[in-house]
Motif scaffolding. Sequence first.
Motif, short mmCIF file in Angstrom:
data_model
loop_
_atom_site.label_atom_id
_atom_site.label_comp_id
_atom_site.label_asym_id
_atom_site.label_seq_id
_atom_site.Cartn_x
_atom_site.Cartn_y
_atom_site.Cartn_z
N THR A 60 0.83 -1.20 0.00
CA THR A 60 0.00 0.00 0.00
C THR A 60 0.86 1.25 0.00
OG1 THR A 60 -0.30 -0.68 2.28
CG2 THR A 60 -2.29 -0.56 0.92
N GLY A 61 0.43 2.17 -0.80
CA GLY A 61 1.12 3.46 -0.85
C GLY A 61 2.42 3.43 -1.63
N ALA A 62 2.73 2.28 -2.25
CA ALA A 62 4.01 2.20 -2.97
C ALA A 62 3.91 2.87 -4.34
CB ALA A 62 4.42 0.75 -3.14
N TYR A 63 5.02 3.40 -4.80
CA TYR A 63 5.10 3.97 -6.15
C TYR A 63 6.45 3.60 -6.76
CZ TYR A 63 7.81 7.68 -3.83
OH TYR A 63 8.74 8.36 -3.10
N PRO A 64 6.51 3.55 -8.10
CA PRO A 64 7.77 3.16 -8.74
C PRO A 64 8.64 4.37 -9.08
CG PRO A 64 6.02 3.18 -10.36
CD PRO A 64 5.40 3.66 -9.08
N GLY A 65 9.93 4.13 -9.16
CA GLY A 65 10.86 5.18 -9.59
C GLY A 65 12.11 4.52 -10.13
N ARG A 66 12.80 5.23 -11.00
CA ARG A 66 14.00 4.63 -11.60
C ARG A 66 15.26 5.26 -11.01
NH1 ARG A 66 15.40 3.35 -17.94
NH2 ARG A 66 16.71 1.57 -17.40
N ILE A 67 16.20 4.42 -10.65
CA ILE A 67 17.44 4.93 -10.05
C ILE A 67 18.27 5.65 -11.11
CG2 ILE A 67 19.59 4.29 -8.87
CD1 ILE A 67 18.02 2.05 -7.51
N SER A 68 18.48 6.94 -10.88
CA SER A 68 19.21 7.73 -11.88
C SER A 68 20.64 8.04 -11.43
CB SER A 68 18.46 9.02 -12.19
OG SER A 68 18.30 9.79 -11.02
N ARG A 69 20.93 7.79 -10.16
CA ARG A 69 22.29 7.90 -9.63
C ARG A 69 22.36 7.09 -8.36
NH1 ARG A 69 24.70 13.87 -8.84
NH2 ARG A 69 23.44 14.87 -10.44
N ALA A 70 23.50 6.52 -8.09
CA ALA A 70 23.64 5.73 -6.86
C ALA A 70 24.95 6.11 -6.18
CB ALA A 70 23.63 4.25 -7.20
N TYR A 71 24.87 6.50 -4.93
CA TYR A 71 26.07 6.68 -4.12
C TYR A 71 26.12 5.49 -3.20
CZ TYR A 71 25.03 11.39 -5.64
OH TYR A 71 24.72 12.47 -6.40
N TYR A 72 26.94 5.56 -2.15
CA TYR A 72 27.06 4.39 -1.29
C TYR A 72 25.71 3.90 -0.77
CZ TYR A 72 31.89 5.22 -1.87
OH TYR A 72 33.12 5.39 -2.46
N ASN A 73 25.09 4.72 0.06
CA ASN A 73 23.83 4.26 0.62
C ASN A 73 22.67 5.14 0.24
OD1 ASN A 73 23.77 1.84 1.97
ND2 ASN A 73 25.04 2.65 3.63
N SER A 74 22.93 6.07 -0.65
CA SER A 74 21.86 7.00 -0.97
C SER A 74 21.65 7.00 -2.49
CB SER A 74 22.23 8.37 -0.41
OG SER A 74 22.24 9.34 -1.39
N TYR A 75 20.44 7.15 -2.86
CA TYR A 75 20.08 7.01 -4.27
C TYR A 75 19.32 8.23 -4.75
CZ TYR A 75 21.43 2.15 -3.78
OH TYR A 75 22.16 1.01 -3.58
N ARG A 76 19.49 8.52 -6.03
CA ARG A 76 18.71 9.55 -6.67
C ARG A 76 17.70 8.81 -7.53
NH1 ARG A 76 17.77 14.58 -5.59
NH2 ARG A 76 17.42 15.88 -7.41
N ILE A 77 16.42 9.18 -7.39
CA ILE A 77 15.37 8.45 -8.08
C ILE A 77 14.61 9.39 -9.00
CG2 ILE A 77 13.29 7.05 -7.75
CD1 ILE A 77 15.37 5.73 -6.17
N ALA A 78 14.38 8.94 -10.24
CA ALA A 78 13.57 9.72 -11.16
C ALA A 78 12.20 9.06 -11.24
CB ALA A 78 14.22 9.75 -12.54
N GLY A 79 11.17 9.86 -11.17
CA GLY A 79 9.83 9.28 -11.21
C GLY A 79 8.80 10.30 -11.62
N GLU A 80 7.56 9.96 -11.35
CA GLU A 80 6.44 10.80 -11.73
C GLU A 80 6.59 12.24 -11.23
OE1 GLU A 80 4.16 11.16 -14.20
OE2 GLU A 80 4.27 9.00 -13.93
#
Length: 358
Positions: free
Chosen positions: A22-42
């Motif tokens: 519930t409440g989930a949405y998709p996103g695409r990883i556009s950059r990845a650092y060690y433990n943190s991610y940049r996500i592109a989405g709606e």
Amino acid sequence: MFIDRLGWNPFFRDSFDQSARTGAYPGRISRAYYNSYRIAGENGEENAVLTGNLRAECEASGDYPVIGDWAVLTREPSTHAALVHGVLTRRTKLSRKSPGKGFNEQVICANMDIAVVVGAFDLEWNPRRIERYLTLAWNSGAEPLVVLNKRDVREDWEALLAETECAAAGVRVLAVSAETGDGIGDLERIIAPGRTAVFFGSSGVGKSTLLNRLSGGEYSATHEVHGKTSQGRHTTSTRELYILPGGGIVIDTPGLREIELWADERALEGSFADIVETARECRFSDCSHTEEPGCAVREALENGTVARGHYENYIKQRREIRYLERLADENLMRKDREKWKKIGRFQRELKKRDKGGL
Ligand SMILES: Nc1nc2c(ncn2[C@@H]2O[C@H](COP(=O)(O)OP(=O)(O)OP(=O)(O)O)[C@@H](O)[C@H]2O)c(=O)[nH]1
Ligand SMILES: [Mg+2]
Ligand SMILES: [Zn+2]
């Protein structure tokens, strides 16, 4: 929907629906650092971190989300921070063996449609290296393509192109110049709207300059994340995903210094398709193409149909892949032994408890 422009398609939608939370949405990883991610989405781009559970799973398996992955996200109600719960099944992935002794796969990026091996006509021109990259490209499951850049620096580029085409064994090779724009139209057409291409190859061949040219100068190769090398050159330090003005998607990667193979032997049927085809005529079906009589590959080598460097690289890569397969078997056996050891310990523990009347 905007995510369609990021390469979202029915395959990922089905897999997302099945993972429904519930409440989930998709996103695409556009950059990845060690433990943190940049996500592109709606909703454009945002930062996200892995949930504790996912991080523990990734630590155990060594398989972290990578650029190009489709993430299942939720938003933390109090802080509005985005959390990655998992990634959808990858359609394709580009991997190499982690540098060093261990037996570990390093996934470079995921879900690309086209694996673009980038080389150049300058001092970097090296068909043997292209053959290595091509084995990784074939193993990725994406469609391989070779792009030779810096056509402007060599007058005799057509001869080098022909030689590269032989090495590429049937894969299309484009000769381009990111500097002058020559040949770029073909590349632009191949990276059609919604299709994802990864640019990979040695450092300095012009991957970022190509991306810059394709984007009409919109993304500068001197982007703030690019550090300067001692020669004053801007070298890419992180993998990044871009949407081109024409709708194609490109993942730019830092130049690979070591290209350790991570592939199974089937990948060679692509990267050395010509040799594998010829080998069907060998007298022995398990011919090693080194000493056996009636070897069609050696015959082709002698009459010049197959170039010596190409042949030698085939033998070398096959040896490496077989070694890798042996390591995989040993790894499996070691894991199995550890499992049975654990079971044995557990059983002894149970027996002890039984005797103790517990
Ligand atoms: N003459 C010529 N030079 C080019 C061309 N494309 C790129 N260059 C130059 O080659 C150098 C390296 O280009 P980059 O785009 O940074 O190479 P890269 O493949 O991204 O390198 P890494 O990020 O280190 O992997 C730069 O000085 C560019 O200006 C070209 O088509 N012709
Ligand atoms: Mg670069
Ligand atoms: Zn043979």
